[in-house]
Scaffold this motif. Structure first.
Motif, short mmCIF file in Angstrom:
data_model
loop_
_atom_site.label_atom_id
_atom_site.label_comp_id
_atom_site.label_asym_id
_atom_site.label_seq_id
_atom_site.Cartn_x
_atom_site.Cartn_y
_atom_site.Cartn_z
N GLY A 212 0.81 -1.22 0.00
CA GLY A 212 0.00 0.00 0.00
C GLY A 212 0.84 1.26 0.00
O GLY A 212 2.04 1.24 0.26
N TYR B 219 -6.17 9.03 9.07
CA TYR B 219 -5.77 8.71 7.70
C TYR B 219 -7.01 8.48 6.84
O TYR B 219 -7.92 7.74 7.22
N PRO C 62 -7.73 7.02 3.33
CA PRO C 62 -7.15 6.33 2.18
C PRO C 62 -8.09 6.24 0.99
O PRO C 62 -9.31 6.35 1.14
N GLN C 63 -7.52 6.05 -0.18
CA GLN C 63 -8.29 5.68 -1.38
C GLN C 63 -7.88 4.25 -1.71
O GLN C 63 -6.76 4.00 -2.15
N LEU C 64 -8.80 3.31 -1.47
CA LEU C 64 -8.49 1.91 -1.64
C LEU C 64 -8.59 1.49 -3.11
O LEU C 64 -9.37 2.05 -3.88
N ASP D 78 -4.40 0.64 0.23
CA ASP D 78 -4.53 2.05 -0.12
C ASP D 78 -3.60 2.38 -1.29
O ASP D 78 -2.40 2.26 -1.19
N GLY E 242 -3.51 8.34 -0.47
CA GLY E 242 -4.20 8.78 0.73
C GLY E 242 -3.69 10.10 1.26
O GLY E 242 -2.66 10.62 0.82
N SER F 86 0.96 8.82 -2.91
CA SER F 86 0.21 7.99 -3.86
C SER F 86 1.15 7.09 -4.64
O SER F 86 2.28 7.48 -4.97
N ARG G 252 -3.06 3.38 10.07
CA ARG G 252 -3.80 2.25 9.47
C ARG G 252 -5.02 1.89 10.30
O ARG G 252 -6.09 1.58 9.76
N ALA H 30 -7.91 4.01 9.60
CA ALA H 30 -8.54 3.74 8.30
C ALA H 30 -9.03 2.30 8.19
O ALA H 30 -9.51 1.90 7.12
N ILE I 19 -7.38 -0.50 8.08
CA ILE I 19 -6.58 -1.32 7.16
C ILE I 19 -5.76 -2.30 7.99
O ILE I 19 -4.95 -1.90 8.82
#
Length: 331
Positions: free
Chosen positions: A176, A201, A203-205, A211, A214, A230, A321, A324, A326
């Motif tokens: 990630g 955080y 994120p854009q999964l 992620d 993010g 990114s 994490r 978020a 994750i």
């Protein structure tokens, strides 16, 4: 001369080996890969004498005193434990370990082997430009926060789009964006401002569940620090530390090849140096300095500071994490 062994034969290992050679402090002796032909190819390219595809044999028969680990993130922990038990100094590519539980176990193990040295390979904090930023930061009468950006499109994301799951985009291998480019921004923030009081955080999964990009917000007593990173898009935005009317500007949060100071009337002056050198050379030199003279009081102070920083970064990465939701395999 430091006798070096390596685990991992990817591009970042090649870059570190070249930096180690350029420093004049290391000689590469032993190469480990799961595939013997890969180990042989890397060894031939870099004039190493010993190749292994058996990890136990690598540790017991390899003629090296210092190990550089650049395997997938999720494997670092077990390999690091083996290295410490075999009394090998340890350089682990960032992020060294997945969570505080692993980090604490490594710290406890190091106490049992006090002659073993451990370093996390976070190259940005060892550069002369990072030191220039630290010095200039102390000169600012007012500090009102910062934003650090490090975004580079990964060619491995093409594989994700094709339906595959490369290690760096896999929860099984602790992949990630935060665990890769994001580590540098966290090191920048904590290295310059210390541990945050609160954090979150966003994120854009991507399809694999990690992620891809993010934004993290670190809250300090009087300001916030924004982290943008990114692996699925590029950004050429500079990073900035804000004063009142002035600011410190970085070309990016990872390499830090150029730093400018912009005064209160908008005049920009380059501070530090514009570097096109191997970005891993400063850390290779720093690690060698400590390994070659661990009893020096100044070296001991630097070593303790880097160790404490590695622990703090590990803790912040884990909390980000958690915020978020994750989780990696095995957690």
């Amino acid at each position: 001369m430091i006798n070096l062994g390596i685990i991992g034969t990817n591009w970042i290992t090649q870059q570190f080996v070249e930096a180690a050679r350029e420093s004049g402090d290391y000689t590469l002796n032993a190469v480990y890969s799961r595939h013997i032909e890969t180990a042989k190819q890397f060894a031939k390219k870099n004039n190493a004498k010993e190749v292994f595809d058996d990890l136990d044999q690598f540790f017991t028969e390899g003629t090296f005193d210092t190990l550089y680990v650049a395997s997938p993130n999720s494997i670092h922990f077990e390999q690091a434990k083996q290295a410490i038990i075999h009394k090998k100094n340890l350089i682990v590519e960032k992020p060294a370990f997945m969570n505080p539980k692993q980090m604490n176990e490594i710290i406890d193990l190091l106490k049992q082997y006090p002659d073993v040295l451990y370093f996390e390979a976070a190259r940005n904090i060892h550069t002369s430009n990072f030191h220039v930023i630290q010095e200039k930061l102390h000169e600012l009468p007012t500090v009102q926060g910062a934003q650090f950006t490090y975004s580079k499109y990964s060619s491995r994301y093409d594989k994700v789009l094709e339906g595959e799951e490369p290690n760096v985009f896999s929860l099984n291998f602790a992949g990630g964006a935060l665990q890769d480019l994001g580590v540098y921004t966290v090191y920048d923030a904590i290295g310059l401002f210390g541990k945050p009081k609160e954090l979150v955080y966003y994120p854009q999964l991507v399809r694999t569940g990690v992620d891809g990009k993010g934004t993290a917000v670190l809250g300090y007593e009087k300001f916030n620090v924004i982290l943008n990173f990114s692996k699925i898009s590029n950004s050429y935005t500079t990073s900035e530390i804000y004063g009142l009317k002035d600011l410190i500007q970085l070309d990016d949060a990872g390499e830090i090849q150029q730093v400018n100071y912009v005064n209160d009337v908008g005049e920009s002056f380059m501070i530090g140096e514009k570097s096109n050198k191997n970005p891993m050379l400063p850390e290779a030199k720093d690690f060698a300095r400590i390994i070659n003279d661990p009893e020096d009081s100044s070296n001991q102070k630097d070593y303790r500071r880097w160790l404490d920083l590695s622990v703090d970064v590990n803790n912040v990465l884990f909390k980000l994490r958690q915020s978020a939701h994750i989780m990696f395999k095995g957690e």
